[in-house]
Design a protein around this motif. Structure first.
Motif, PDB file in Angstrom:
ATOM      1  N   VAL A 389       0.731  -1.273   0.073  1.00  0.00           N
ATOM      2  CA  VAL A 389       0.042   0.054   0.005  1.00  0.00           C
ATOM      3  C   VAL A 389       0.868   1.307   0.002  1.00  0.00           C
ATOM      4  CG1 VAL A 389      -1.781   1.333   1.368  1.00  0.00           C
ATOM      5  CG2 VAL A 389      -1.903  -1.202   1.090  1.00  0.00           C
ATOM      6  N   CYS A 433      -7.663  -6.557   3.945  1.00  0.00           N
ATOM      7  CA  CYS A 433      -7.949  -5.778   3.144  1.00  0.00           C
ATOM      8  C   CYS A 433      -9.411  -5.032   2.937  1.00  0.00           C
ATOM      9  CB  CYS A 433      -8.022  -6.605   1.385  1.00  0.00           C
ATOM     10  SG  CYS A 433      -6.511  -7.014   0.983  1.00  0.00           S
ATOM     11  N   LEU A 436      -9.811  -1.132   2.562  1.00  0.00           N
ATOM     12  CA  LEU A 436      -8.433  -0.657   1.790  1.00  0.00           C
ATOM     13  C   LEU A 436      -9.091   0.576   0.732  1.00  0.00           C
ATOM     14  CD1 LEU A 436      -5.637  -1.199   1.745  1.00  0.00           C
ATOM     15  CD2 LEU A 436      -5.914  -2.873  -0.162  1.00  0.00           C
ATOM     16  N   LEU A 449      -5.190   0.745  -5.712  1.00  0.00           N
ATOM     17  CA  LEU A 449      -5.713  -0.111  -4.504  1.00  0.00           C
ATOM     18  C   LEU A 449      -6.848  -0.969  -4.835  1.00  0.00           C
ATOM     19  CD1 LEU A 449      -5.074   2.492  -1.664  1.00  0.00           C
ATOM     20  CD2 LEU A 449      -3.766   0.645  -2.415  1.00  0.00           C
ATOM     21  N   MET A 453      -7.219  -4.786  -4.305  1.00  0.00           N
ATOM     22  CA  MET A 453      -8.456  -5.461  -3.754  1.00  0.00           C
ATOM     23  C   MET A 453      -9.198  -6.408  -4.476  1.00  0.00           C
ATOM     24  SD  MET A 453      -9.741  -4.681  -0.658  1.00  0.00           S
ATOM     25  CE  MET A 453     -11.505  -4.631  -0.831  1.00  0.00           C
TER      26      MET A 453
END
Length: 460
Positions: A389, A433, A436, A449, A453
């Motif tokens: 991340v 997750c 997220l 991101l 996922m």
């Protein structure tokens, strides 16, 4: 001076006879060959403790071109005489072919300090003529296969053993630095061999590589490592474990692992990783969890160097070396999980230029770690996800200095890490997750991101 003039007159006289149809006795031919080969050798260096340069070999290439052309004429004369049904003694033929081949090998590459383009071309002509006289079509055949009976060059196993015996008489540990042409002849001959023949000649091929590696000069270290790498690539691991040869190679390479020269380390790590893998694959160690395994020692040293290194060129070498070492270490990498996570966090958080090469190598290392240590990877899953991340956030910033193509490559490697992580620990990964996509980040980061996922929902 008179002796030199007499030798020159003798050479001119014999050249005229070789060009004509006059008969030359074997004794005269042997004397002429010996004299020419002696003049053709790369001269010895007066001071072996000083690095050589092109200036040390001024005029050598021009002289060698002349001598190699004379050697070619000698071989051509022998060929013509054979075609006229003349029979030469097998000893003369074998010695002539082998010695002429060795002389030509000293000038085979034009970028060597004592050679040039024209000399290298004549060198290859001589090698081709040697092969023709042997009755074969290639250097490999000349070295490893039987000659034709009617050519008088028949041998049981080609000429390779005899050539290496001759070379080993002069390429010795105490004097090799004085004779740079010999070390390059060794390099050239080594690269003519393949998997089928190299293993049988290790007794001759391994010692020169080992004492060339054990030198203070950078280019010799690199040359020695490259020779050992070639041996590793073309010899079965089981054969290298015989007589402790792999262990000897490992010890020789391990002595260089503390080097601060990026050029040396760049070729060192692939070689020492390969030989460590060979040693640890010994069936005698099957089922053992020995902490002093070769790969374990290597990984410990690498992580220690990476943890405290500030020089960018060395960090790049270490990052490139890490993935293969982790693959070689296998599941036993778990012993070093904490140190590995710290190192990976540091390297991924450090900008390394517009290509992001170091970061990509670290992502490859994380992929190797997850792949090898999947039964226990859930323990480190949170740390790995945080790294991914943060990296995606950093590389997608407008001032990150990366183009769109590089950003995509980095983020796709992150997706591969996530895919492996989810395959190894699906429940843990999905829980980590959660939320997220709700992070308050810039749009480009949010896009990647979201794709990260999606990996957890598409992988089973």
């Amino acid at each position: 001076m008179k002796s030199t003039e007499a030798e020159s007159e003798k050479i001119l006289s014999l050249i005229e006879r070789l060009n004509g149809n006059e008969h030359t006795s074997e004794d005269e031919l042997t004397s002429f060959i010996s004299l020419t080969l002696s003049d053709c050798k790369v001269p010895q260096l007066p001071n072996a403790d000083v690095a050589y340069s092109y200036e040390d070999f001024d005029g050598v290439a021009r002289k060698a071109e002349v001598q190699l052309n004379i050697i070619f004429k000698i071989l051509d004369y022998i060929q013509r005489e054979r075609e006229n049904a003349r029979r030469f003694s097998p000893t003369l033929i074998r010695n002539t072919l082998v010695c002429c081949f060795l002389a030509a090998c000293e000038y085979a590459e034009e970028h060597w300090e004592w050679s040039d383009h024209r000399t290298a071309q004549v060198s290859m002509k001589v090698v081709e003529k040697v092969c023709t006289l042997h009755g074969c079509c290639s250097v490999k055949e000349f070295l490893t296969c039987k000659g034709h009976q009617n050519c008088g060059t028949s041998t049981e196993d080609g000429h390779i053993k005899y050539i290496l015996q001759k070379l080993s008489e002069v390429l010795i540990k105490s004097t090799w630095r004085s004779s740079p042409g010999l070390k390059m002849s060794y390099w050239r001959i080594l690269h003519y061999l393949d998997n089928d023949t190299l293993g049988d000649q290790l007794a001759y091929l391994l010692p020169p590589a080992l004492f060339i590696v054990d030198d203070w000069e950078q280019k010799n270290k690199i040359l020695g490592i490259e020779c050992l790498q070639f041996i590793l690539d073309h010899t079965p691991g089981a054969e290298l474990r015989w007589y402790g040869r792999a262990a000897v190679m490992y010890d020789a390479l391990k002595a260089l692992i503390h080097s601060r020269e990026p050029e040396v380390l760049e070729v060192l790590y692939p070689a020492i990783t390969q030989v460590a893998r060979i040693i640890d694959a010994d069936p005698a160690n099957s089922g053992s969890l020995n902490k002093d395994s070769s790969c374990d020692i290597l990984l410990e040293q690498l992580l220690r160097e990476m943890a405290h290194e500030q020089k960018l060129s060395l960090r790049a070498v270490y990052a490139a070396a890490l993935p293969p070492v982790l693959s070689a270490m296998g599941i036993l990498t778990l012993r070093w999980s904490k140190d590995l996570m710290n190192v990976c966090t540091d390297y991924l958080a450090t900008a390394d230029g517009p290509s992001a090469t170091d970061r990509l190598h670290i992502l490859k290392a994380l992929q190797a770690y997850v792949r090898e240590c999947w039964p226990r990877v859930y323990v480190e899953a949170e740390d790995i996800l945080k790294m991914l991340v943060r990296l995606i956030y950093d590389v997608t910033l407008e001032d990150a200095g990366l183009d769109a193509e590089t950003i995509e490559v980095v983020c796709k490697e992150c997706e591969r890490v996530m895919g492996l992580l989810h395959a190894a620990a699906p429940t843990t990964t999905r829980q980590l997750c959660l939320g997220l996509c709700s992070l308050a980040v810039h749009p480009c980061c949010q896009h990647w991101l979201h794709r990260l996922m999606l990996v957890t929902s598409t992988h089973i």
